[in-house]
Write a protein that holds these residues in place. Sequence first.
Motif, PDB file in Angstrom:
ATOM      1  N   ASP A 159      -4.040  -2.822   8.262  1.00  0.00           N
ATOM      2  CA  ASP A 159      -5.275  -2.468   7.918  1.00  0.00           C
ATOM      3  C   ASP A 159      -5.527  -0.897   8.610  1.00  0.00           C
ATOM      4  OD1 ASP A 159      -7.949  -2.481   6.993  1.00  0.00           O
ATOM      5  OD2 ASP A 159      -8.839  -3.065   8.912  1.00  0.00           O
ATOM      6  N   ASP A 190      -5.197   2.735   6.442  1.00  0.00           N
ATOM      7  CA  ASP A 190      -6.471   3.915   6.582  1.00  0.00           C
ATOM      8  C   ASP A 190      -5.854   5.064   6.995  1.00  0.00           C
ATOM      9  OD1 ASP A 190      -8.144   2.133   5.502  1.00  0.00           O
ATOM     10  OD2 ASP A 190      -9.814   2.788   6.642  1.00  0.00           O
ATOM     11  N   ARG A 194       0.810  -1.167  -0.074  1.00  0.00           N
ATOM     12  CA  ARG A 194       0.060   0.032   0.220  1.00  0.00           C
ATOM     13  C   ARG A 194       0.968   1.329   0.050  1.00  0.00           C
ATOM     14  NH1 ARG A 194      -5.486  -1.562   3.529  1.00  0.00           N
ATOM     15  NH2 ARG A 194      -6.259  -2.935   1.849  1.00  0.00           N
TER      16      ARG A 194
END
Length: 349
Positions: free
Chosen positions: A243, A247, A101
């Motif tokens: 996770d 974000d 990511r």
Amino acid sequence: MLVALLPGDGIGPEVIAQAVRVLDALDIGGLVFEEAPVGGAAWRATGHPLPAATLDLARRADAILFGAVGDPECDALERHLRPEQAILGLRKELGLFANLRPARLFPELADASALRPEIARAIDMVIVRELTGDVYFGQPRGRRATEDGLREGYDMMRYDEAEVARIARVGFETARGRRGRLCSVDKANVLETSQLWRDVVIEVSADYADVELSHMYVDNAAMQLVRNPGQFDVIVTGNLFGDILSDQASMCTGSIGMLPSASLNDTGKGLYEPIHGSAPDIAGQGKANPLATILSAAMMLRHSLDRADAADRIEAAVAAALAGGARGADLGGGHSTGEIGDRVIAALG
Ligand code: IPM
Ligand code: MG
């Protein structure tokens, strides 16, 4: 090359449509698309969020472009029928253990960040999240009654050393291809799982003397991400912590609508998806930002389809579109999902 298109729920179909337009406009030939339902959309059509035909397409494809899953009308279903099970099932079935990511700030968006521009400008990191283990998949899990008759829920956090070692290697390799710094994030001051994680990461580091390794507790990492995000090059962490931190990192770059991701297995096969969810509140209104999905398509070209040249073209076009003022509602602008796609296509070199 066969690309599986799995648009899913909410804004998924809108953002996938724009990514496909951009891929078509590249005009590189050789890409064949096949689409299948997934998530709540698949549950409505077939009674299951990940139908056998969809999983079969995902297995046959060279790469998978995924929109989003999640549908409030499915929240009351038994867990194994909920839309989220589709993405969790794809990750597990295809062995997509390595989730990359990247989070970087496009200079034009410095003012959109939740952070002060001078802090946000330095953001350029990759979060390497383990994706097929941890408390997400650990057994046992469930609901039961305590001796006192109280309802109790429980989940198992676990990793074995092989799972930690292989994601650690992805972290080190990623750092090696960038600024050479890897920060492993855990909660080793409290959790046994994390102590094993840290021990194994240190063992693997023996093969990567050229990479500077550091360790950080996840609570401190959450704090450092907003205090001084420029200190991070590559973060490697477990499924749950990754996770949450990804974000958080996305908002530091301006909008969760901007961040792509790649989920890879050990053969380089990958599933590519925006890190945002299905956003049912804005679905079908042309308000979604397609850039995270368009950038995911670029990652797909680079990591699974051996077309780094085409990936570069997309990324340059996104930067040019932003420089030219393309802004959706998430960034305080007035452009629709399709207009943002138009601007990226117009900027393709
Ligand atoms: C993500 C999402 C998923 C996750 C959900 C939809 C199951 O939040 O990809 O980050 O928790 O991994
Ligand atoms: Mg998430």
